[in-house]
Design a protein around this motif. Structure first.
Motif, PDB file in Angstrom:
ATOM      1  N   VAL A  27       2.277  -1.878   6.818  1.00 37.77           N
ATOM      2  CA  VAL A  27       0.861  -2.122   6.546  1.00 37.77           C
ATOM      3  C   VAL A  27      -0.001  -1.477   7.628  1.00 37.77           C
ATOM      4  N   ALA A  28       0.364  -1.673   8.892  1.00 37.55           N
ATOM      5  CA  ALA A  28      -0.403  -1.088   9.994  1.00 37.55           C
ATOM      6  C   ALA A  28      -0.438   0.434   9.890  1.00 37.55           C
ATOM      7  N   TYR A  29       0.679   1.045   9.535  1.00 42.58           N
ATOM      8  CA  TYR A  29       0.759   2.489   9.401  1.00 42.58           C
ATOM      9  C   TYR A  29      -0.214   2.996   8.340  1.00 42.58           C
ATOM     10  N   TYR A  30      -0.176   2.392   7.162  1.00 43.94           N
ATOM     11  CA  TYR A  30      -1.057   2.844   6.080  1.00 43.94           C
ATOM     12  C   TYR A  30      -2.525   2.527   6.356  1.00 43.94           C
ATOM     13  N   LEU A  31      -2.818   1.414   6.997  1.00 46.39           N
ATOM     14  CA  LEU A  31      -4.200   1.129   7.374  1.00 46.39           C
ATOM     15  C   LEU A  31      -4.699   2.171   8.366  1.00 46.39           C
ATOM     16  N   SER A  32      -3.864   2.526   9.349  1.00 43.98           N
ATOM     17  CA  SER A  32      -4.241   3.540  10.335  1.00 43.98           C
ATOM     18  C   SER A  32      -4.520   4.884   9.672  1.00 43.98           C
TER      19      SER A  32
END
Length: 126
Positions: A27-32
């Motif tokens: 999730v953090a990767y795609y939000l970034s």
């Protein structure tokens, strides 16, 4: 009584991610990638390190044939809301896309997928 210096910093982000396991990191990767601000928190001291190894890093990514059975089994075992569990499993293929985009090899297990690791007992830690 000795006085302690405590620094408190408040900041707002629209999304709070709880846990640095494979799901939280994905999730953090795609939000970034989409320039969306988030805060990620974990009970471990190293928030940049995945703790997926605590759960053997298995990620359930059921096939279309198995998805309804897996959803029903999960609801029966933990009593979760159907819409939440269905959303979770219907979007679990995002983990495969994450692994493939980052060049992480994975293997299919009876539960779904798991990052390949030379030391099997270490799971996602490596």
């Amino acid at each position: 009584m000795m006085e302690q210096n405590i620094t408190s910093v408040e900041h707002y982000t629209p999304i709070l991610i709880v846990g640095t396991g494979i799901s939280g990191l994905t999730v953090a990767y795609y939000l970034s990638k989409n320039n969306i601000k988030y805060t990620i928190t974990t009970k471990k001291n190293a928030p940049k390190q995945s703790n997926s190894f605590l759960a053997a890093a298995n990620t359930r990514v059921p096939s279309e044939n198995d998805i309804n059975n897996i959803i029903n089994l999960t609801i029966d075992k933990c009593g979760a809301d159907r819409s939440v569990i269905e959303t979770l499993y219907r979007n679990s293929n995002t983990i495969i896309n994450f692994f493939e985009e980052l060049g992480i090899s994975y293997e299919k297990t009876s539960f779904g997928i798991m990052p390949e690791c030379m030391i099997k007992s270490q799971g996602g830690k490596n």
